[in-house]
Design a protein around this motif. Sequence first.
Motif: not given
Length: 54
Positions: A9-10, A13-16, A24-28
Motif C-alpha cells: 500500500y505504499i 518511492n518510499r521504502g526501506i 520483503q513480502i508481497n502477500d501476508w
Amino acid sequence: MKPVWYPAYIEGNRGIAADIPHIQINDWMDLIGMLEDSTPKRAGEKENEEASKS
C-alpha cells in the motif's frame, strides 16, 4: 530478527533503506509460510504432521 517490509500500500518511492537487512513480502501468506517454516517442531509433532499427509 529482521524487519518485514510489506510495500503493498505504499505509493511513490518510499521504502526501506537497501543497507538494512530485511525480508520483503508481497502477500501476508508469504509471512505465514516463513513463520511456519522457521518454527521449531516439538518432539513427535513432525511425525504426526507427516502421518496426516498420507
